[in-house]
Design a protein around this motif. Structure first.
Motif, PDB file in Angstrom:
ATOM      1  N   HIS A  54       0.818  -1.224   0.000  1.00  0.00           N
ATOM      2  CA  HIS A  54       0.000   0.000   0.000  1.00  0.00           C
ATOM      3  C   HIS A  54       0.844   1.261   0.000  1.00  0.00           C
ATOM      4  O   HIS A  54       0.370   2.334  -0.373  1.00  0.00           O
ATOM      5  N   VAL A  55       2.066   1.148   0.470  1.00  0.00           N
ATOM      6  CA  VAL A  55       2.964   2.308   0.566  1.00  0.00           C
ATOM      7  C   VAL A  55       4.360   1.854   0.145  1.00  0.00           C
ATOM      8  O   VAL A  55       4.762   0.728   0.437  1.00  0.00           O
ATOM      9  N   ILE A  56       5.076   2.745  -0.533  1.00  0.00           N
ATOM     10  CA  ILE A  56       6.446   2.426  -0.952  1.00  0.00           C
ATOM     11  C   ILE A  56       7.408   3.372  -0.243  1.00  0.00           C
ATOM     12  O   ILE A  56       7.119   4.574  -0.095  1.00  0.00           O
ATOM     13  N   VAL A  57       8.514   2.822   0.227  1.00  0.00           N
ATOM     14  CA  VAL A  57       9.568   3.644   0.844  1.00  0.00           C
ATOM     15  C   VAL A  57      10.832   3.481   0.003  1.00  0.00           C
ATOM     16  O   VAL A  57      11.135   2.385  -0.468  1.00  0.00           O
ATOM     17  N   ILE A  58      11.561   4.577  -0.185  1.00  0.00           N
ATOM     18  CA  ILE A  58      12.849   4.508  -0.884  1.00  0.00           C
ATOM     19  C   ILE A  58      13.928   5.063   0.032  1.00  0.00           C
ATOM     20  O   ILE A  58      13.780   6.174   0.575  1.00  0.00           O
ATOM     21  N   SER A  59      14.990   4.290   0.229  1.00  0.00           N
ATOM     22  CA  SER A  59      16.110   4.768   1.040  1.00  0.00           C
ATOM     23  C   SER A  59      17.409   4.314   0.387  1.00  0.00           C
ATOM     24  O   SER A  59      17.404   3.560  -0.584  1.00  0.00           O
ATOM     25  N   GLY A  60      18.524   4.790   0.926  1.00  0.00           N
ATOM     26  CA  GLY A  60      19.835   4.427   0.389  1.00  0.00           C
ATOM     27  C   GLY A  60      20.626   3.649   1.429  1.00  0.00           C
ATOM     28  O   GLY A  60      20.635   4.022   2.599  1.00  0.00           O
ATOM     29  N   ASN A  61      21.291   2.600   0.984  1.00  0.00           N
ATOM     30  CA  ASN A  61      22.123   1.825   1.908  1.00  0.00           C
ATOM     31  C   ASN A  61      23.485   2.491   2.117  1.00  0.00           C
ATOM     32  O   ASN A  61      23.978   3.189   1.235  1.00  0.00           O
ATOM     33  N   GLY A  62      24.083   2.226   3.251  1.00  0.00           N
ATOM     34  CA  GLY A  62      25.445   2.695   3.508  1.00  0.00           C
ATOM     35  C   GLY A  62      25.492   3.976   4.322  1.00  0.00           C
ATOM     36  O   GLY A  62      24.493   4.687   4.461  1.00  0.00           O
ATOM     37  N   GLU A  63      26.690   4.239   4.822  1.00  0.00           N
ATOM     38  CA  GLU A  63      26.903   5.370   5.720  1.00  0.00           C
ATOM     39  C   GLU A  63      26.837   6.720   5.026  1.00  0.00           C
ATOM     40  O   GLU A  63      26.458   7.724   5.618  1.00  0.00           O
ATOM     41  N   ARG A  64      27.240   6.751   3.710  1.00  0.00           N
ATOM     42  CA  ARG A  64      27.502   8.050   3.090  1.00  0.00           C
ATOM     43  C   ARG A  64      26.253   8.822   2.683  1.00  0.00           C
ATOM     44  O   ARG A  64      26.288  10.042   2.676  1.00  0.00           O
ATOM     45  N   GLY A  65      25.221   8.097   2.293  1.00  0.00           N
ATOM     46  CA  GLY A  65      24.046   8.877   1.933  1.00  0.00           C
ATOM     47  C   GLY A  65      22.996   8.125   1.135  1.00  0.00           C
ATOM     48  O   GLY A  65      23.136   6.936   0.828  1.00  0.00           O
ATOM     49  N   PHE A  66      21.974   8.878   0.813  1.00  0.00           N
ATOM     50  CA  PHE A  66      20.818   8.374   0.066  1.00  0.00           C
ATOM     51  C   PHE A  66      21.245   8.042  -1.372  1.00  0.00           C
ATOM     52  O   PHE A  66      21.107   6.919  -1.832  1.00  0.00           O
ATOM     53  N   CYS A  67      21.850   9.031  -2.041  1.00  0.00           N
ATOM     54  CA  CYS A  67      22.279   8.805  -3.431  1.00  0.00           C
ATOM     55  C   CYS A  67      23.055  10.024  -3.931  1.00  0.00           C
ATOM     56  O   CYS A  67      22.589  11.153  -3.775  1.00  0.00           O
TER      57      CYS A  67
END
Ligand code: COA
Length: 272
Positions: A54-67
Motif C-alpha cells: 500500500h505504501v512504498i519507501v525509498i532509502s539508500g544503503n550505507g553510511e555516506r548517503g541516500f544517493c
C-alpha cells in the motif's frame, strides 16, 4: 576496484503493506548506474502491481548517503545522442515514478545529490535525518538535471529557490530543506529516521488504498491544472470513493470507536 556486479543494486523488502526499496551501491554512495536505474524501474512497477503493498519507501544503503546522483563514471561510456536517448527510454526512473499511484516516502540521509534528489522529488513525502545534504550539481558537469529536477523542484519549493539551486549547484542542509518545504520532516538522528519512516509508512498502509491513491492523484493534479478542472477531478474521485467497502468499514469503525487513533507524530514533526 569496480563494484562486483554480483551485488544487487536494488534491494526490495515487502512487509506489512510496505514495499521498501533500498538503493544498494554504498561504495559509490548509491550512484545511479544503468543497472541500478533499470532495477529501480522494475521494482517500482512490481510494487505498484502488488495488491498487498500500500505504501512504498525509498532509502539508500550505507553510511555516506541516500544517493550521489547519476553514475559519473558511466558518462564517458555513452558515445552518441542516439545511445543516450535509448538508455533514457529504457530506464527513465522519472516516468516510472509518475506511474506509481501509491504513496512513496523518501527516507533521506547524508548526500542527496543530482539524480538522488530527483528521485526524492518524485516521492510524495520526503523525510530526512539532520545530516542530509541536498543539491543539483549537474551544471558543474556541463549538464542539466534530467530526471525531473527542473520541473518538480520548482513545483515543490517555488521558482526562485529552485532556479537558485539549479543554476548555482549550491547545497542545502536538512534544516534549510525543511524551512523551504523540500522535506517536510526531519528526524532527530539517522536511527530515528528509519524508525519514523517505518512508523509513518505503517500508519499509511493501514488506510484504504483507494483513498490513498485518489488523495495522491487529486493533490498532485493541483499544481498542473486550473482550479475548476482540479475541483472537478476532486469531486469525481470523492464520489467514486463513496461506495467503496473501505469507506463503509471506516465509517463503521468510527461508530464503534475502534479507529480513533491519530496518525503518530514524531517529536521532530510535532515541533514543526
Ligand atoms: N558517480 C559515480 N561514482 C560516485 C559518484 C557518482 N555520482 N559519487 C560518488 N562516487 C564514488 C566516488 O568515485 C568514490 O568511489 P572510489 O572510492 O571508487 O573513487 C566513492 O563514491 C566515494 O566518493 P568520494 O568522492 O571519494 O567521497 P567524498 O566524501 O570525497 O565526496 C561527494 C562525496 C558526494 C561530494 C562526491 O563524491 C561527489 O561530488 N560526487 C558526485 C556528485 C554529483 O555531481 N552528482 C551528480 C551527477 S550528474
Amino acid at each position: 576496484m569496480p563494484e562486483a556486479e554480483s551485488v544487487e543494486p536494488i534491494l526490495v523488502d515487502r512487509t506489512a503493506g510496505i514495499g521498501w526499496i533500498r538503493l544498494n551501491r554504498p561504495r559509490q554512495i548509491n550512484a545511479l548506474s544503468l543497472a541500478l536505474r533499470s532495477d529501480f524501474c522494475t521494482a517500482l512497477a512490481e510494487l505498484q502491481a502488488d495488491r498487498d503493498v500500500h505504501v512504498i519507501v525509498i532509502s539508500g544503503n550505507g553510511e555516506r548517503g541516500f544517493c550521489a546522483g547519476a553514475d559519473i563514471k558511466e558518462f564517458a561510456e555513452v558515445h552518441s545522442l542516439t545511445e543516450a536517448r535509448q538508455a533514457r527510454a529504457v530506464v527513465s526512473w522519472s516516468a516510472a515514478m509518475e506511474r506509481v499511484t501509491k504513496p512513496i516516502i523518501a527516507a533521506i540521509h547524508g548526500y542527496c545529490l543530482g539524480g538522488g534528489l530527483e528521485i526524492a522529488l518524485g516521492c510524495d513525502i520526503r523525510m530526512a535525518s539532520p545530516d542530509a545534504v541536498f543539491g543539483l550539481p549537474e551544471i558543474t558537469l556541463g549538464q542539466i538535471p534530467g530526471g525531473g529536477g527542473t520541473q518538480r523542484l520548482a513545483r515543490i519549493i517555488g521558482l526562485g529557490r529552485a532556479m537558485d539551486m539549479v543554476l548555482t549547484a549550491e547545497r542545502m542542509s536538512a534544516l534549510e530543506a525543511k524551512s523551504c518545504g523540500l522535506v517536510t520532516r526531519v528526524s532527530e538522528s539517522r536511527d530515528a529516521l528509519e524508525y519514523d519512516v517505518r512508523t509513518l509508512a505503517s500508519a499509511l498502509a493501514s488506510r484504504g488504498s483507494a483513498a490513498l491513491a485518489f488523495a495522491k492523484e487529486a493533490t498532485k493534479a493541483s499544481t498542473d491544472v486550473d482550479l475548476p478542472s482540479g475541483l472537478r477531478l476532486e469531486g469525481d474521485l470523492f464520489t467514486l470513493l463513496m461506495s467503496t467497502p473501505e469507506r463503509m468499514a471506516a465509517a463503521k469503525a468510527f461508530q464503534n470507536k475502534s479507529n480513533r487513533a491519530p496518525l503518530p507524530l514524531t517529536a521532530a514533526v510535532a515541533g514543526g
